[in-house]
Motif scaffolding. Sequence first.
Motif, PDB file in Angstrom:
ATOM      1  N   GLU A 111       4.823   3.272 -13.515  1.00 38.62           N
ATOM      2  CA  GLU A 111       4.983   3.643 -12.114  1.00 38.62           C
ATOM      3  C   GLU A 111       4.508   5.076 -11.889  1.00 38.62           C
ATOM      4  N   LYS A 152      -0.774  -0.168 -12.949  1.00 33.60           N
ATOM      5  CA  LYS A 152      -0.118   0.949 -12.290  1.00 33.60           C
ATOM      6  C   LYS A 152       0.599   0.416 -11.054  1.00 33.60           C
ATOM      7  N   GLY A 153       1.925   0.469 -11.056  1.00 32.46           N
ATOM      8  CA  GLY A 153       2.704   0.074  -9.886  1.00 32.46           C
ATOM      9  C   GLY A 153       2.812   1.240  -8.926  1.00 32.46           C
ATOM     10  N   GLY A 154       2.752   0.971  -7.626  1.00 36.42           N
ATOM     11  CA  GLY A 154       2.807   2.046  -6.645  1.00 36.42           C
ATOM     12  C   GLY A 154       1.457   2.693  -6.448  1.00 36.42           C
ATOM     13  N   ILE A 155       0.414   1.869  -6.516  1.00 37.18           N
ATOM     14  CA  ILE A 155      -0.943   2.412  -6.402  1.00 37.18           C
ATOM     15  C   ILE A 155      -1.337   2.565  -4.925  1.00 37.18           C
ATOM     16  N   THR A 156      -0.666   1.842  -4.046  1.00 38.69           N
ATOM     17  CA  THR A 156      -0.917   1.978  -2.607  1.00 38.69           C
ATOM     18  C   THR A 156       0.149   2.898  -2.003  1.00 38.69           C
ATOM     19  N   LYS A 157      -0.035   3.243  -0.736  1.00 36.33           N
ATOM     20  CA  LYS A 157       0.945   4.069  -0.035  1.00 36.33           C
ATOM     21  C   LYS A 157       2.279   3.326   0.031  1.00 36.33           C
ATOM     22  N   ALA A 158       2.197   2.052   0.373  1.00 37.93           N
ATOM     23  CA  ALA A 158       3.410   1.231   0.499  1.00 37.93           C
ATOM     24  C   ALA A 158       4.130   1.132  -0.844  1.00 37.93           C
ATOM     25  N   GLY A 159       3.368   0.832  -1.872  1.00 33.98           N
ATOM     26  CA  GLY A 159       3.969   0.669  -3.189  1.00 33.98           C
ATOM     27  C   GLY A 159       4.485   1.984  -3.748  1.00 33.98           C
ATOM     28  N   ALA A 191       7.861   2.926  -2.497  1.00 33.00           N
ATOM     29  CA  ALA A 191       8.846   2.055  -3.144  1.00 33.00           C
ATOM     30  C   ALA A 191       9.131   2.544  -4.562  1.00 33.00           C
ATOM     31  N   ALA A 192       8.085   2.970  -5.252  1.00 32.90           N
ATOM     32  CA  ALA A 192       8.233   3.427  -6.631  1.00 32.90           C
ATOM     33  C   ALA A 192       9.134   4.652  -6.702  1.00 32.90           C
ATOM     34  N   SER A 223      11.728   5.389  -5.012  1.00 32.87           N
ATOM     35  CA  SER A 223      13.160   5.097  -5.032  1.00 32.87           C
ATOM     36  C   SER A 223      13.524   4.177  -6.194  1.00 32.87           C
TER      37      SER A 223
END
Lengths: 443, 443
Positions: free
Chosen positions: A212, A235-242, A245-246, A248
Amino acid sequence: MRLDPFFKARRIAVIGASRERGKVGSVILKQLKNKKAYPVNPHAKRILGLKAYASVKEIPHKIDLAIIATRAQTVPKILQECQEKNITHAIIVSAGFKEIGNELLQKELSEAIRKTNITVLGPNCLGVFDAHNRLDTLFLPEDRLKRPKPGGISFLSQSGALGSAVLDLAAYKGYGFAKFISYGNAENVTASDILEFLAKDKDTKVICAYIEGIKDGKAFLKSAKKCKKPIIALKGGITKAGSSAAQSHTGALAGKKEIYYGAFKQAGIIIAHNLEEVFIFASIFSTIKTKPRGKRVQIITNGGGYGIVTADAIENRGLALAKPGSAIKSLKKEMPEGVVAKNPFDLLGDATNERYDKAIKAAMKDKNNDAIVVVILPQTPRIDLSIKKTIIRASRKKEKPIVAVITGSEYSMSLRRALEKEKIPCFEYPEKAILALSAYLRS
Amino acid sequence: MRLDPFFKARRIAVIGASRERGKVGSVILKQLKNKKAYPVNPHAKRILGLKAYASVKEIPHKIDLAIIATRAQTVPKILQECQEKNITHAIIVSAGFKEIGNELLQKELSEAIRKTNITVLGPNCLGVFDAHNRLDTLFLPEDRLKRPKPGGISFLSQSGALGSAVLDLAAYKGYGFAKFISYGNAENVTASDILEFLAKDKDTKVICAYIEGIKDGKAFLKSAKKCKKPIIALKGGITKAGSSAAQSHTGALAGKKEIYYGAFKQAGIIIAHNLEEVFIFASIFSTIKTKPRGKRVQIITNGGGYGIVTADAIENRGLALAKPGSAIKSLKKEMPEGVVAKNPFDLLGDATNERYDKAIKAAMKDKNNDAIVVVILPQTPRIDLSIKKTIIRASRKKEKPIVAVITGSEYSMSLRRALEKEKIPCFEYPEKAILALSAYLRS
């Protein structure tokens, strides 16, 4: 930093072991029963038939590893006790630190680690699973989460739940694993420490990572660069949205796509864009025997339509459809009317094992291709499972990589399993085979 | 053009029926044995226990459908005999026409069809499979090619082998089928004829098509525009490499990507880029109960990492991460510490069925989202299979679409099957769920 005690520990204390079935401290103890496990719980005399100790300090043996699964608030003090017992390694399964905003407690933990000098995995993690020696600290019972068979894939995951789902899926799909490490908040042992360890681990052939945010980004990239084994990262959270989220989730600050992907590429890390790609890439990197010299692919098939969609995938993924040379062209006279020695080399719906054998042998000899994709639709009546011999024989020569596409249900699956046992990369869809091959070629 | 006799025929002549096990004319006869089948073969007295006839003309009954599986050269003459027997419909399984360059024979066949006025499917095709009434002309035995269970998906395929592999895969993955039609060289019955027929067919809910080149392009697009059911098409030969392969397969001239995709979009056809997408799209279009009003998606999960990769997929596929409104925010006080009523709504690894129930109910009420993606990692100890009740109940309200992501092995699969039985769209990976939802929203 020595990490092998996490996998080779002989005597293990389970602090927070529980008598309540299904509870974290109960499942962990159960998984470790084939090892020498010592439950620690001040409120119990015996747990799962083992003598329980009020404190880790009371255990009358040298302890190689402590697994801590108590309330978060108690963890710093327990670490202190572990040090007094001369324990050098601990896995902190307990959650409730910075990942839920409790920065203060995380800081207190950090301080305790520094003071005690214990090598700590976690907190907020699942710990480890070693498919070869079956050391297993996962608090998820086997009727829920199947463990994969031994093999060459190691997986490190910041997210425990994602990692555990990956293990369960891998077991379901038949992928072989070496080591699984859920490192959670990475307060002490970091992703780069694990990477360095896996780079030297003899069971590990391919390293997969779900990441993350990387706290020790530079160290991680440095370790990756040094590592001679393929590293596949999602890679998690690669976008603005993700990314929000990452933040928190593991409290890690996720960075920009371009920065991450750029750094990954520089360090030779293979980028997976989703979980399935991790499996696809791990599959080809852990099985392929021969590196192709170029990107010219020869297709051999008994299904015209499958040949065409494979050709489409080849162009879409930046590979090249090989122009058949004399070895393939000269087969024309040995083939029945209608079989055109081209690319795709369509052996037609009445193809026999023998026809495949001739075509594969010719393609292996042909100088105009670098890799062979063998598409088999085992539904057609004139081929049977002994076709595996042809493919295994060709693959063993290690002259060119052979990738198989096998589509269908039970009958097809039995062919697939036979090839997978021989470490021949097999895929269900042409697109997946070509995606895998192109990732392999780019690496 | 009447096509129902291909599926409703009661008395069927199998011309070229064979006594040799595994041969095309043998398998077809065997599949039709539960119907009234009449083998035609001048060299046999009985085949598979049935009286054989030297010519179709000798059968002492009215024949509704002829299946022709003789050598290509004999087909025009056999059509002539069929006409003399007053047969109106024929499936020509035989290959050896323009697809192998035999334009002359194809022309001769075309002439025979014109003269006899018989409605002909093929040549160079597998014919039909009707999952509801089990009429099955496929020459591939069931131990090789499993037939899918009855359901709402119909599939038309130019390529027989691809089509049959798709059937076998669909059976394996549990997709329900209505009708399967392999139309081969499409000398008489074309893709657009089949499309018009399926548009009215009561069993067909979703139409899937594998297309290499469309001979009657304009008619096909016109039929597609008129059709009120979702049409999902995979175009083989969309690249330069694939297109040249397609040319030597069904003799169809494949066109340019832009032209095809542009025309598909205009006609309201959903474009699948590969075989797997055909299944993914068919799955959501044949199950989803409620059309979302917008693209704002609320994620509910018990795995933080899965929530993050789902959020990434949402942004990557052009959907929007919903901003939780008051209904979700007000749940905060009912949730344990650490559960943040956000999006992704992470119920944590110790989530219970009850926690999911509350979250789903709140998300259904919340005005700030249009669709709900429920990610369940059934590996975690505190949820169990009865969680299906919550999801089924919410889905039945038909207020908002619910899409489930369920990852794992046996235990997870049993939950997935329970939901699929209730026609709730389920996917193995978050990316697939979001891909499906975005395709559905764009349609």
